[in-house]
Motif scaffolding. Sequence first.
Motif, PDB file in Angstrom:
ATOM      1  N   PRO A  12      -2.418 -21.280  20.305  1.00  0.00           N
ATOM      2  CA  PRO A  12      -1.396 -21.509  21.325  1.00  0.00           C
ATOM      3  C   PRO A  12      -1.540 -20.665  22.589  1.00  0.00           C
ATOM      4  N   GLY A  13      -2.153 -19.483  22.504  1.00  0.00           N
ATOM      5  CA  GLY A  13      -2.320 -18.647  23.687  1.00  0.00           C
ATOM      6  C   GLY A  13      -1.019 -18.028  24.160  1.00  0.00           C
ATOM      7  N   ASP A  14      -1.124 -17.140  25.146  1.00  0.00           N
ATOM      8  CA  ASP A  14       0.067 -16.496  25.697  1.00  0.00           C
ATOM      9  C   ASP A  14       0.669 -17.384  26.789  1.00  0.00           C
ATOM     10  N   GLU A  15       1.776 -16.916  27.386  1.00  0.00           N
ATOM     11  CA  GLU A  15       2.469 -17.739  28.390  1.00  0.00           C
ATOM     12  C   GLU A  15       1.600 -18.054  29.602  1.00  0.00           C
ATOM     13  N   GLU A  16       0.815 -17.078  30.055  1.00  0.00           N
ATOM     14  CA  GLU A  16      -0.054 -17.313  31.212  1.00  0.00           C
ATOM     15  C   GLU A  16      -1.097 -18.389  30.894  1.00  0.00           C
ATOM     16  N   THR A  17      -1.687 -18.309  29.702  1.00  0.00           N
ATOM     17  CA  THR A  17      -2.661 -19.310  29.274  1.00  0.00           C
ATOM     18  C   THR A  17      -1.994 -20.674  29.183  1.00  0.00           C
ATOM     19  N   GLN A  18      -0.787 -20.699  28.638  1.00  0.00           N
ATOM     20  CA  GLN A  18      -0.066 -21.971  28.514  1.00  0.00           C
ATOM     21  C   GLN A  18       0.266 -22.560  29.880  1.00  0.00           C
ATOM     22  N   ASP A  19       0.643 -21.714  30.834  1.00  0.00           N
ATOM     23  CA  ASP A  19       0.952 -22.212  32.177  1.00  0.00           C
ATOM     24  C   ASP A  19      -0.273 -22.875  32.814  1.00  0.00           C
ATOM     25  N   LYS A  20      -1.436 -22.250  32.655  1.00  0.00           N
ATOM     26  CA  LYS A  20      -2.677 -22.835  33.193  1.00  0.00           C
ATOM     27  C   LYS A  20      -2.998 -24.148  32.489  1.00  0.00           C
ATOM     28  N   GLN A  21      -2.840 -24.147  31.167  1.00  0.00           N
ATOM     29  CA  GLN A  21      -3.115 -25.352  30.382  1.00  0.00           C
ATOM     30  C   GLN A  21      -2.139 -26.471  30.764  1.00  0.00           C
ATOM     31  N   GLU A  22      -0.876 -26.108  30.963  1.00  0.00           N
ATOM     32  CA  GLU A  22       0.119 -27.113  31.347  1.00  0.00           C
ATOM     33  C   GLU A  22      -0.242 -27.761  32.678  1.00  0.00           C
ATOM     34  N   ALA A  23      -0.660 -26.966  33.643  1.00  0.00           N
ATOM     35  CA  ALA A  23      -1.035 -27.520  34.951  1.00  0.00           C
ATOM     36  C   ALA A  23      -2.198 -28.499  34.809  1.00  0.00           C
ATOM     37  N   LYS A  24      -3.187 -28.137  33.996  1.00  0.00           N
ATOM     38  CA  LYS A  24      -4.341 -29.024  33.781  1.00  0.00           C
ATOM     39  C   LYS A  24      -3.905 -30.312  33.081  1.00  0.00           C
ATOM     40  N   GLY A  64       2.370 -24.343  22.930  1.00  0.00           N
ATOM     41  CA  GLY A  64       0.995 -23.856  23.053  1.00  0.00           C
ATOM     42  C   GLY A  64       0.014 -24.695  22.257  1.00  0.00           C
ATOM     43  N   ILE A  65       0.382 -25.048  21.034  1.00  0.00           N
ATOM     44  CA  ILE A  65      -0.488 -25.881  20.196  1.00  0.00           C
ATOM     45  C   ILE A  65      -0.673 -27.256  20.837  1.00  0.00           C
ATOM     46  N   LEU A  66       0.434 -27.840  21.298  1.00  0.00           N
ATOM     47  CA  LEU A  66       0.338 -29.160  21.934  1.00  0.00           C
ATOM     48  C   LEU A  66      -0.469 -29.101  23.226  1.00  0.00           C
ATOM     49  N   LEU A  67      -0.229 -28.086  24.036  1.00  0.00           N
ATOM     50  CA  LEU A  67      -0.978 -27.973  25.292  1.00  0.00           C
ATOM     51  C   LEU A  67      -2.461 -27.778  25.023  1.00  0.00           C
ATOM     52  N   ALA A  68      -2.793 -27.033  23.976  1.00  0.00           N
ATOM     53  CA  ALA A  68      -4.203 -26.858  23.624  1.00  0.00           C
ATOM     54  C   ALA A  68      -4.825 -28.189  23.200  1.00  0.00           C
ATOM     55  N   ALA A  69      -4.120 -28.938  22.357  1.00  0.00           N
ATOM     56  CA  ALA A  69      -4.635 -30.240  21.902  1.00  0.00           C
ATOM     57  C   ALA A  69      -4.728 -31.227  23.059  1.00  0.00           C
ATOM     58  N   LEU A  70      -3.696 -31.276  23.893  1.00  0.00           N
ATOM     59  CA  LEU A  70      -3.712 -32.194  25.039  1.00  0.00           C
ATOM     60  C   LEU A  70      -4.756 -31.746  26.057  1.00  0.00           C
ATOM     61  N   GLY A  71      -4.949 -30.439  26.194  1.00  0.00           N
ATOM     62  CA  GLY A  71      -5.995 -29.928  27.082  1.00  0.00           C
ATOM     63  C   GLY A  71      -7.371 -30.373  26.623  1.00  0.00           C
ATOM     64  N   TYR A  72      -7.596 -30.335  25.317  1.00  0.00           N
ATOM     65  CA  TYR A  72      -8.868 -30.816  24.772  1.00  0.00           C
ATOM     66  C   TYR A  72      -9.015 -32.311  25.039  1.00  0.00           C
TER      67      TYR A  72
END
Length: 126
Positions: A12-24, A64-72
Amino acid sequence: MDDVKIGEILLPGDEETQDKQEAKVRRRFWPTFKKAARQIPFSRDLAAAYYCAMDRETPLRVRGILLAALGYFVLPIDAIPDVLAVVGFTDDIAVLTTAFTLINRHIKERHYEAADRVLADDATQA
């Protein structure tokens, strides 16, 4: 996907990682979704997962888990290139299925309703 473990992708990563992933994910999700919708048997769940990931009421770890999967999913280059017709999305399907299994109780009816609206809009534009 032998050299990349699904568990590593779904960190899931931290909030900063999630924010970057969300934007992508926000930028690339719908164009990728439209290309893949006919090849992925759970398009409604995928769209609902997008809305769940964007929902600030969703717990941080779940987002975080969803953003990681959707990012992939939206990556143009992954273990099996998506341009290879049906086969190209098999790795994405594996990652998404694992993510759904981990978090599916967090996808609420409101997320499915939003997914249904966007899918209905797509159907009327086709």
